[in-house]
Design a protein around this motif. Structure first.
Motif, PDB file in Angstrom:
ATOM      1  N   VAL A   1       0.845  -1.199   0.000  1.00  0.00           N
ATOM      2  CA  VAL A   1       0.000   0.000   0.000  1.00  0.00           C
ATOM      3  C   VAL A   1       0.874   1.240   0.000  1.00  0.00           C
ATOM      4  O   VAL A   1       2.024   1.205   0.442  1.00  0.00           O
ATOM      5  CB  VAL A   1      -0.979   0.052   1.200  1.00  0.00           C
ATOM      6  CG1 VAL A   1      -1.952  -1.099   1.161  1.00  0.00           C
ATOM      7  CG2 VAL A   1      -0.245   0.102   2.520  1.00  0.00           C
TER       8      VAL A   1
ATOM      9  N   LEU B   1       1.382   5.062   1.385  1.00  0.00           N
ATOM     10  CA  LEU B   1       1.005   5.979   2.450  1.00  0.00           C
ATOM     11  C   LEU B   1       1.129   7.401   1.920  1.00  0.00           C
ATOM     12  O   LEU B   1       2.133   7.751   1.290  1.00  0.00           O
ATOM     13  CB  LEU B   1       1.893   5.793   3.674  1.00  0.00           C
ATOM     14  CG  LEU B   1       1.837   4.428   4.358  1.00  0.00           C
ATOM     15  CD1 LEU B   1       2.670   4.440   5.628  1.00  0.00           C
ATOM     16  CD2 LEU B   1       0.420   3.992   4.653  1.00  0.00           C
TER      17      LEU B   1
ATOM     18  N   LYS C   1       2.825  11.277  -1.983  1.00  0.00           N
ATOM     19  CA  LYS C   1       3.165   9.898  -1.641  1.00  0.00           C
ATOM     20  C   LYS C   1       4.378   9.914  -0.720  1.00  0.00           C
ATOM     21  O   LYS C   1       5.405  10.493  -1.048  1.00  0.00           O
ATOM     22  CB  LYS C   1       3.461   9.091  -2.901  1.00  0.00           C
ATOM     23  CG  LYS C   1       2.245   8.922  -3.782  1.00  0.00           C
ATOM     24  CD  LYS C   1       2.576   8.153  -5.046  1.00  0.00           C
ATOM     25  CE  LYS C   1       1.330   8.070  -5.924  1.00  0.00           C
ATOM     26  NZ  LYS C   1       1.608   7.377  -7.186  1.00  0.00           N
TER      27      LYS C   1
ATOM     28  N   THR D   1      -3.792   6.003   4.303  1.00  0.00           N
ATOM     29  CA  THR D   1      -3.859   4.965   3.281  1.00  0.00           C
ATOM     30  C   THR D   1      -5.315   4.583   3.051  1.00  0.00           C
ATOM     31  O   THR D   1      -6.172   4.830   3.890  1.00  0.00           O
ATOM     32  CB  THR D   1      -3.018   3.722   3.657  1.00  0.00           C
ATOM     33  OG1 THR D   1      -2.897   2.880   2.514  1.00  0.00           O
ATOM     34  CG2 THR D   1      -3.638   2.944   4.798  1.00  0.00           C
TER      35      THR D   1
END
Length: 147
Positions: free
Chosen positions: A32, A34, A44, A76
């Motif tokens: 994933v 964050l 990002k 997220t």
């Protein structure tokens, strides 16, 4: 104290106690991203590998504000996390024991940062864990992060 003020105080007390509740999730099958804001248009910050535990601090729609093992906060998408429980070892050369007892024989030794899957909770603050190689043993809750 007036009734409205009493209600406001009780509401704040409940909100404060809820903010201290810990809810851990695990990154699912895919890594994933964050972000610095609850949007894919946000900056990002990190890519978190699958299996990593994250502490959920706040839910905002389909977004979660999470804390990682280093204490960093970020956002997220909730869809990337699962309820599966994994933990990260906090100390170097941790002995994973055969039974939930400090004097039990070690099954294996793992270093700081190693990821373990939680298979069940045991009495006295111990967890039964599994290494990705299939080895199974017990660790204390205080020796790992993510629980």
């Amino acid at each position: 104290m007036t009734f409205p003020r009493l209600i406001a105080s009780l509401t704040m007390l409940l909100a404060m106690s809820a903010s201290h509740a810990f809810d851990f999730k695990t990154v699912g099958a895919a890594p994933v991203i964050l972000y610095d804001a609850p949007s894919t248009k946000g900056g990002k910050l990190f890519v978190v590998p699958r299996g990593t535990p994250l502490e959920v601090v706040l839910a905002y729609g389909e977004w979660l504000k999470v804390r990682d093992v280093t204490g960093e906060l970020a956002w997220t998408e909730a869809k990337g996390l699962t309820a599966k429980r994994n933990v990260i070892i906090r100390t170097p050369n941790l002995k994973i024991r055969a039974t939930p007892d400090d004097s039990a024989a070690p099954v294996f030794v793992a270093d700081k940062g190693v990821l373990l899957e939680v298979t069940e909770s045991a009495a006295g603050g111990w967890l039964k864990v599994r290494h990705r190689d299939g080895l199974v043993g017990y660790v204390k809750n205080s020796e790992v992060w993510g629980i």
